[in-house]
Design a protein around this motif. Structure first.
Motif, PDB file in Angstrom:
ATOM      1  N   GLU A 105       0.816  -1.207   0.000  1.00  0.00           N
ATOM      2  CA  GLU A 105       0.000   0.000   0.000  1.00  0.00           C
ATOM      3  C   GLU A 105       0.855   1.266   0.000  1.00  0.00           C
ATOM      4  O   GLU A 105       0.548   2.224  -0.702  1.00  0.00           O
ATOM      5  N   ASP A 106       1.923   1.269   0.795  1.00  0.00           N
ATOM      6  CA  ASP A 106       2.811   2.432   0.820  1.00  0.00           C
ATOM      7  C   ASP A 106       3.428   2.686  -0.553  1.00  0.00           C
ATOM      8  O   ASP A 106       3.511   3.827  -1.011  1.00  0.00           O
ATOM      9  N   GLN A 107       3.862   1.623  -1.205  1.00  0.00           N
ATOM     10  CA  GLN A 107       4.512   1.805  -2.506  1.00  0.00           C
ATOM     11  C   GLN A 107       3.508   2.190  -3.588  1.00  0.00           C
ATOM     12  O   GLN A 107       3.816   3.002  -4.464  1.00  0.00           O
ATOM     13  N   LEU A 108       2.310   1.627  -3.537  1.00  0.00           N
ATOM     14  CA  LEU A 108       1.291   2.032  -4.499  1.00  0.00           C
ATOM     15  C   LEU A 108       0.928   3.504  -4.323  1.00  0.00           C
ATOM     16  O   LEU A 108       0.763   4.237  -5.298  1.00  0.00           O
ATOM     17  N   LEU A 109       0.807   3.936  -3.083  1.00  0.00           N
ATOM     18  CA  LEU A 109       0.498   5.340  -2.812  1.00  0.00           C
ATOM     19  C   LEU A 109       1.614   6.242  -3.331  1.00  0.00           C
ATOM     20  O   LEU A 109       1.358   7.255  -3.995  1.00  0.00           O
ATOM     21  N   ALA A 110       2.847   5.884  -3.056  1.00  0.00           N
ATOM     22  CA  ALA A 110       3.978   6.681  -3.527  1.00  0.00           C
ATOM     23  C   ALA A 110       4.009   6.721  -5.051  1.00  0.00           C
ATOM     24  O   ALA A 110       4.242   7.773  -5.650  1.00  0.00           O
ATOM     25  N   ALA A 111       3.753   5.592  -5.688  1.00  0.00           N
ATOM     26  CA  ALA A 111       3.756   5.544  -7.156  1.00  0.00           C
ATOM     27  C   ALA A 111       2.631   6.390  -7.726  1.00  0.00           C
ATOM     28  O   ALA A 111       2.826   7.103  -8.715  1.00  0.00           O
ATOM     29  N   SER A 112       1.465   6.351  -7.103  1.00  0.00           N
ATOM     30  CA  SER A 112       0.338   7.142  -7.618  1.00  0.00           C
ATOM     31  C   SER A 112       0.606   8.634  -7.438  1.00  0.00           C
ATOM     32  O   SER A 112       0.216   9.442  -8.275  1.00  0.00           O
ATOM     33  N   GLN A 113       1.291   9.003  -6.380  1.00  0.00           N
ATOM     34  CA  GLN A 113       1.624  10.414  -6.174  1.00  0.00           C
ATOM     35  C   GLN A 113       2.662  10.888  -7.183  1.00  0.00           C
ATOM     36  O   GLN A 113       2.648  12.038  -7.603  1.00  0.00           O
ATOM     37  N   GLN A 114       3.554   9.995  -7.578  1.00  0.00           N
ATOM     38  CA  GLN A 114       4.556  10.356  -8.586  1.00  0.00           C
ATOM     39  C   GLN A 114       3.913  10.503  -9.961  1.00  0.00           C
ATOM     40  O   GLN A 114       4.283  11.356 -10.742  1.00  0.00           O
ATOM     41  N   ARG A 115       2.920   9.666 -10.238  1.00  0.00           N
ATOM     42  CA  ARG A 115       2.253   9.710 -11.543  1.00  0.00           C
ATOM     43  C   ARG A 115       1.254  10.852 -11.637  1.00  0.00           C
ATOM     44  O   ARG A 115       1.004  11.375 -12.693  1.00  0.00           O
ATOM     45  N   GLN A 116       0.654  11.199 -10.525  1.00  0.00           N
ATOM     46  CA  GLN A 116      -0.418  12.196 -10.515  1.00  0.00           C
ATOM     47  C   GLN A 116      -0.024  13.512 -11.182  1.00  0.00           C
ATOM     48  O   GLN A 116      -0.784  14.014 -11.999  1.00  0.00           O
ATOM     49  N   PRO A 117       1.138  14.089 -10.897  1.00  0.00           N
ATOM     50  CA  PRO A 117       1.480  15.355 -11.561  1.00  0.00           C
ATOM     51  C   PRO A 117       1.513  15.232 -13.084  1.00  0.00           C
ATOM     52  O   PRO A 117       1.156  16.153 -13.795  1.00  0.00           O
ATOM     53  N   ASN A 118       1.941  14.093 -13.614  1.00  0.00           N
ATOM     54  CA  ASN A 118       1.983  13.907 -15.062  1.00  0.00           C
ATOM     55  C   ASN A 118       0.586  13.970 -15.661  1.00  0.00           C
ATOM     56  O   ASN A 118       0.390  14.470 -16.756  1.00  0.00           O
ATOM     57  N   TYR A 119      -0.382  13.441 -14.980  1.00  0.00           N
ATOM     58  CA  TYR A 119      -1.749  13.459 -15.487  1.00  0.00           C
ATOM     59  C   TYR A 119      -2.274  14.891 -15.546  1.00  0.00           C
ATOM     60  O   TYR A 119      -3.016  15.253 -16.439  1.00  0.00           O
ATOM     61  N   ARG A 120      -1.883  15.689 -14.593  1.00  0.00           N
ATOM     62  CA  ARG A 120      -2.344  17.075 -14.578  1.00  0.00           C
ATOM     63  C   ARG A 120      -1.663  17.897 -15.674  1.00  0.00           C
ATOM     64  O   ARG A 120      -2.263  18.779 -16.265  1.00  0.00           O
ATOM     65  N   LYS A 121      -0.389  17.641 -15.934  1.00  0.00           N
ATOM     66  CA  LYS A 121       0.346  18.396 -16.941  1.00  0.00           C
ATOM     67  C   LYS A 121      -0.122  18.044 -18.355  1.00  0.00           C
ATOM     68  O   LYS A 121      -0.118  18.861 -19.244  1.00  0.00           O
ATOM     69  N   ASN A 122      -0.411  16.804 -18.543  1.00  0.00           N
ATOM     70  CA  ASN A 122      -0.804  16.327 -19.879  1.00  0.00           C
ATOM     71  C   ASN A 122      -2.189  15.704 -19.829  1.00  0.00           C
ATOM     72  O   ASN A 122      -2.323  14.500 -19.899  1.00  0.00           O
ATOM     73  N   PRO A 123      -3.233  16.524 -19.694  1.00  0.00           N
ATOM     74  CA  PRO A 123      -4.567  15.930 -19.631  1.00  0.00           C
ATOM     75  C   PRO A 123      -4.908  15.261 -20.948  1.00  0.00           C
ATOM     76  O   PRO A 123      -4.373  15.626 -21.998  1.00  0.00           O
ATOM     77  N   PRO A 124      -5.780  14.266 -20.892  1.00  0.00           N
ATOM     78  CA  PRO A 124      -6.152  13.591 -22.139  1.00  0.00           C
ATOM     79  C   PRO A 124      -6.873  14.581 -23.068  1.00  0.00           C
ATOM     80  O   PRO A 124      -7.488  15.522 -22.606  1.00  0.00           O
ATOM     81  N   PRO A 125      -6.726  14.381 -24.360  1.00  0.00           N
ATOM     82  CA  PRO A 125      -7.388  15.299 -25.293  1.00  0.00           C
ATOM     83  C   PRO A 125      -8.902  15.232 -25.146  1.00  0.00           C
ATOM     84  O   PRO A 125      -9.445  14.189 -24.795  1.00  0.00           O
ATOM     85  N   PRO A 126      -9.577  16.369 -25.426  1.00  0.00           N
ATOM     86  CA  PRO A 126     -11.038  16.396 -25.294  1.00  0.00           C
ATOM     87  C   PRO A 126     -11.736  15.553 -26.332  1.00  0.00           C
ATOM     88  O   PRO A 126     -11.300  15.175 -27.321  1.00  0.00           O
TER      89      PRO A 126
END
Length: 126
Positions: A105-126
């Motif tokens: 759980e700790d590692q999944l949380l850390a991985a999701s936090q690392q990935r989260q900024p990328n999703y915000r920077k590059n949102p999927p196309p409309p």
């Protein structure tokens, strides 16, 4: 929350009795453990008597102190000493701790936090 894991060695000739003793622990002992703050408490044992215990707690020192002075656990711990090899003191106070090296759980949380900024920077196309 802190995860605590510890190891003890049950004397081989005492293993069956130890297991039987834990099938229905006295409710006062269960209440004392719960009230101390320890939760999700489990014990695991191998056929050779190697015992691994695990619990979660917010403040382990406070929980240990509460159990050490609780009269509901004193008799249980005194009676339990006979089951263990090379034990000095109460089992719940002197068991050697193990170091946690992985938690999913700790590692999944850390991985999701690392990935989260990328999703915000590059949102999927409309």
């Amino acid at each position: 929350m802190k995860r605590v894991c510890f190891q003890l060695q049950i004397r081989p000739e005492a293993l069956a009795d130890y297991i039987e003793r834990h099938r229905a622990v006295d409710t006062q002992v269960l209440d004392a453990i719960h009230e101390s703050g320890r939760r999700n408490y489990s014990l695991f044992v191998r056929p050779d008597g190697l015992l691994i215990g695990y619990y979660e707690v917010d403040d382990d020192a406070t929980a240990a102190a509460a159990l050490a002075k609780d009269p509901r656990t004193a008799k249980w711990e005194e009676e339990s000493r006979e089951y263990f090899a090379n034990l000095t003191g109460r089992a719940d106070q002197s068991a050697p701790g193990l170091t946690e090296v992985f938690n999913l759980e700790d590692q999944l949380l850390a991985a999701s936090q690392q990935r989260q900024p990328n999703y915000r920077k590059n949102p999927p196309p409309p």
